[in-house]
Write a protein that holds these residues in place. Structure first.
Motif, short mmCIF file in Angstrom:
data_model
loop_
_atom_site.label_atom_id
_atom_site.label_comp_id
_atom_site.label_asym_id
_atom_site.label_seq_id
_atom_site.Cartn_x
_atom_site.Cartn_y
_atom_site.Cartn_z
N GLY A 48 0.84 -1.20 0.00
CA GLY A 48 0.00 0.00 0.00
C GLY A 48 0.87 1.24 0.00
N THR A 49 1.86 1.26 0.87
CA THR A 49 2.77 2.41 0.96
C THR A 49 3.56 2.60 -0.34
OG1 THR A 49 2.98 2.30 3.34
CG2 THR A 49 4.80 3.31 2.18
N ALA A 50 4.02 1.49 -0.94
CA ALA A 50 4.79 1.60 -2.19
C ALA A 50 3.95 2.30 -3.25
CB ALA A 50 5.23 0.22 -2.67
N ILE A 51 2.66 1.94 -3.34
CA ILE A 51 1.80 2.56 -4.36
C ILE A 51 1.54 4.04 -4.03
CG2 ILE A 51 -0.48 2.49 -5.47
CD1 ILE A 51 -0.49 -0.56 -4.86
N ILE A 52 1.23 4.32 -2.76
CA ILE A 52 0.94 5.71 -2.37
C ILE A 52 2.16 6.59 -2.62
CG2 ILE A 52 0.41 7.24 -0.42
CD1 ILE A 52 -1.14 4.72 0.77
N ARG A 53 3.32 6.12 -2.18
CA ARG A 53 4.54 6.93 -2.37
C ARG A 53 4.88 7.07 -3.85
NH1 ARG A 53 7.15 8.60 2.10
NH2 ARG A 53 6.71 7.52 4.05
N GLY A 54 4.68 5.97 -4.59
CA GLY A 54 4.95 6.00 -6.04
C GLY A 54 4.03 6.99 -6.76
N LEU A 55 2.79 7.12 -6.29
CA LEU A 55 1.82 8.01 -6.95
C LEU A 55 1.96 9.47 -6.52
CD1 LEU A 55 -1.50 5.91 -6.71
CD2 LEU A 55 -0.29 6.55 -8.80
N THR A 56 2.61 9.67 -5.38
CA THR A 56 2.69 11.03 -4.83
C THR A 56 3.39 11.98 -5.82
OG1 THR A 56 2.67 10.18 -2.61
CG2 THR A 56 3.53 12.41 -2.87
N GLY A 57 2.71 13.08 -6.09
CA GLY A 57 3.28 14.09 -6.99
C GLY A 57 3.04 13.80 -8.46
N ARG A 58 2.35 12.68 -8.77
CA ARG A 58 2.09 12.36 -10.19
C ARG A 58 0.60 12.60 -10.49
NH1 ARG A 58 6.20 8.44 -12.16
NH2 ARG A 58 7.60 8.17 -10.41
N LEU A 76 -4.32 -0.36 10.79
CA LEU A 76 -4.29 -0.59 12.24
C LEU A 76 -3.09 0.12 12.85
CD1 LEU A 76 -5.21 -4.41 12.23
CD2 LEU A 76 -6.74 -2.43 12.50
N ASN A 77 -2.05 0.30 12.02
CA ASN A 77 -0.84 0.98 12.47
C ASN A 77 -0.98 2.49 12.22
OD1 ASN A 77 1.71 2.09 12.72
ND2 ASN A 77 2.75 0.38 11.71
N ARG A 78 -1.32 3.23 13.29
CA ARG A 78 -1.60 4.67 13.15
C ARG A 78 -0.34 5.48 12.84
NH1 ARG A 78 -6.99 4.42 12.20
NH2 ARG A 78 -7.82 2.85 13.57
N ASP A 79 0.81 4.98 13.27
CA ASP A 79 2.07 5.69 12.99
C ASP A 79 2.30 5.76 11.48
OD1 ASP A 79 2.44 5.92 15.67
OD2 ASP A 79 3.85 4.23 15.83
N LYS A 80 1.97 4.65 10.83
CA LYS A 80 2.14 4.57 9.37
C LYS A 80 1.29 5.63 8.67
CE LYS A 80 4.52 2.48 6.55
NZ LYS A 80 4.72 1.20 5.94
N LEU A 81 0.05 5.80 9.18
CA LEU A 81 -0.86 6.79 8.59
C LEU A 81 -0.32 8.21 8.79
CD1 LEU A 81 -4.38 5.43 9.64
CD2 LEU A 81 -3.31 5.34 7.38
N ALA A 82 0.21 8.46 10.00
CA ALA A 82 0.75 9.80 10.30
C ALA A 82 1.92 10.10 9.36
CB ALA A 82 1.19 9.86 11.75
N GLU A 83 2.75 9.09 9.13
CA GLU A 83 3.91 9.23 8.23
C GLU A 83 3.44 9.57 6.80
OE1 GLU A 83 6.54 5.75 7.07
OE2 GLU A 83 6.83 5.86 9.24
N LEU A 84 2.39 8.87 6.35
CA LEU A 84 1.90 9.08 4.98
C LEU A 84 1.16 10.41 4.85
CD1 LEU A 84 0.81 5.43 4.16
CD2 LEU A 84 2.64 6.71 3.04
N LYS A 85 0.57 10.87 5.96
CA LYS A 85 -0.06 12.19 5.95
C LYS A 85 1.03 13.25 5.75
CE LYS A 85 -2.80 15.36 8.64
NZ LYS A 85 -3.32 15.75 9.92
N ARG A 86 2.10 13.09 6.53
CA ARG A 86 3.21 14.06 6.47
C ARG A 86 3.88 14.05 5.09
NH1 ARG A 86 7.51 11.80 9.88
NH2 ARG A 86 8.06 10.84 7.89
N ASP A 87 4.18 12.87 4.57
CA ASP A 87 4.98 12.78 3.34
C ASP A 87 4.16 12.87 2.05
OD1 ASP A 87 7.00 12.35 5.11
OD2 ASP A 87 7.28 10.22 4.65
N CYS A 88 2.91 12.40 2.08
CA CYS A 88 2.16 12.27 0.82
C CYS A 88 0.82 12.98 0.85
CB CYS A 88 1.91 10.79 0.51
SG CYS A 88 3.37 9.77 0.60
#
Ligand code: NAI
Ligand code: A1CAB
Length: 266
Positions: free
Chosen positions: A14-24, A34-46
Motif C-alpha cells: 500500500g505504501t509503495a503505491i501511495i509513495r509512487g503516486l505522490t506528486g504524479r 491498524l498501524n496509526r504511525d504509518k498513517l501519520a507518516e503518509l499524511k506528512r509525506d504524501c
C-alpha cells in the motif's frame, strides 16, 4: 474533480503505491491502517487523509484499494459492503483472491478490479497485471485504474486465468532478484571485496544488465553468449550452475509460489 483513492492497508505494498503516486497528477488520497504511525507518516509525506476504519474509506473514496493480507480481506469486505455503491470501484491487490470471491464478499455492491503490482512501484518502476474482466466496470473506471498503475510502472492487462502465474513470477519476483543479489554480494565478500563496495558493484551489475537487456533488442541467450568466452571464466560458472540444476530449481521454486497463489484463493 479529481477522484478520491482510498487505501485499506498501508503496509509494504500500500505504501509503495501511495509513495509512487505522490506528486504524479491531481489525486486525493485517504487511507486506514491498524498501524496509526504509518498513517501519520503518509499524511506528512504524501498528504494522505488518515481515516479511522475501512468503512470510512469506503464512504469517502471513489476507488478503494484493498491492500491487506489475503487472510484479512474477507471480514474487511463484508464489513464495508453496506457502504459501497454502484458508482464506486474496488481494486484488490491481494494475492490469490479471485474476482468472484471479491464480488461475493462485498455483496456484489460495486465493480471489482483485480491487480497484482510489485514493490518497484515505490520508485515508479513497478510491473503490474490488471484484470478488467468484471462486466460492470465502466470505460472511465477501467481507464482510471490503468492510469493509476501506469503512473507507477508498466501495466499488463491480463485475463484472470494468468494471474497466479504472474503473481509467482512478477509479484514475488523482486524478492528472487534481491536474493540473487545478496548471494552475489556474499560471494564477492568471500573472495575478499569490501562489503560496501561489493554491494554497489552488484547494484550496478543488475541495473546495467537490465538496461542492456531492455535496450539492445537482443535475445537473452545472445546476451549471455556475448559474455561467455571459450574456455574462459564465465563458462566455468555456468556449467557449474547447470550441473547443480539451478535453472530447474528456479522453475520448481516459481511453481511452488504459483501453487500457493492458487491455494490462497480457495
Ligand atoms: N508485498 C508485496 O510485494 C506485494 C503484496 N501484494 C499484496 O498486497 C497485500 C498487502 O501486502 P503487504 O503490503 O506486503 O502486507 P503488510 O502486512 O505490509 O500490510 C498490510 C497492512 O494491512 C493492515 N491491516 C490489516 N488488517 C487491517 C484492517 N482490518 N484495517 C486496516 N488495516 C489493516 C496492517 O496493519 C498492515 O499495515 C497482500 O494482499 C499481498 O498479497 C501484492 C503484490 C506484491
Ligand atoms: O508474498 C506474497 O504473498 C505477496 C504477493 C506477491 C508478493 N508478495
Amino acid at each position: 474533480m479529481s477522484p478520491v483513492i482510498g487505501f485499506v492497508g498501508t503496509g509494504n505494498m500500500g505504501t509503495a503505491i501511495i509513495r509512487g503516486l505522490t506528486g504524479r497528477g491531481s489525486l486525493e488520497f485517504c487511507g486506514t491502517d491498524l498501524n496509526r504511525d504509518k498513517l501519520a507518516e503518509l499524511k506528512r509525506d504524501c498528504g494522505l487523509e488518515p481515516l479511522a476504519t475501512p468503512n470510512d474509506v469506503a464512504q469517502r473514496s471513489d476507488y478503494i484499494v484493498l491492500a491487506v493480507k489475503p487472510q484479512h480481506l474477507r471480514p474487511v469486505l463484508q464489513d464495508m459492503s453496506g457502504h459501497l455503491t454502484e458508482a464506486k470501484c474496488l481494486v484488490s491487490i491481494a494475492a490469490g483472491i479471485p474476482v468472484a470471491r471479491l464480488r461475493e464478499w462485498s455483496g456484489n455492491a460495486c465493480p471489482v478490479v483485480r491487480v497484482m503490482p510489485n514493490t518497484p512501484a515505490l520508485v515508479g518502476a513497478g510491473v503490474s497485471a490488471i484484470c478488467l474482466d468484471d462486466p460492470r466496470l465502466s470505460e472511465a473506471q477501467k481507464r482510471q485504474v490503468q492510469d493509476l498503475f501506469t503512473a507507477v510502472g508498466a501495466v499488463h492487462v491480463l485475463p484472470e486465468t494468468l494471474f497466479d502465474a504472474f503473481t509467482a513470477v512478477v509479484g514475488s519476483g523482486p524478492a528472487y532478484v534481491f536474493y540473487f543479489m545478496e548471494a552475489l554480494v556474499e560471494s564477492a565478500v568471500y573472495l575478499g571485496l569490501p562489503r560496501t563496495q561489493a554491494t554497489d558493484m552488484v547494484l550496478g551489475l543488475l541495473t546495467g544488465s537490465g538496461k542492456l537487456a531492455a535496450e539492445s533488442g537482443e535475445h537473452l541467450s545472445v546476451l549471455r553468449e556475448m559474455v561467455t568466452s571459450p574456455a574462459g571464466t564465465t563458462i566455468r560458472a555456468l556449467v557449474h550452475m547447470d550441473r547443480q540444476a539451478v535453472r530447474a530449481a528456479i522453475i520448481d521454486a516459481v511453481e511452488t509460489s504459483y501453487k500457493r497463489s492458487i491455494e490462497l484463493g480457495k
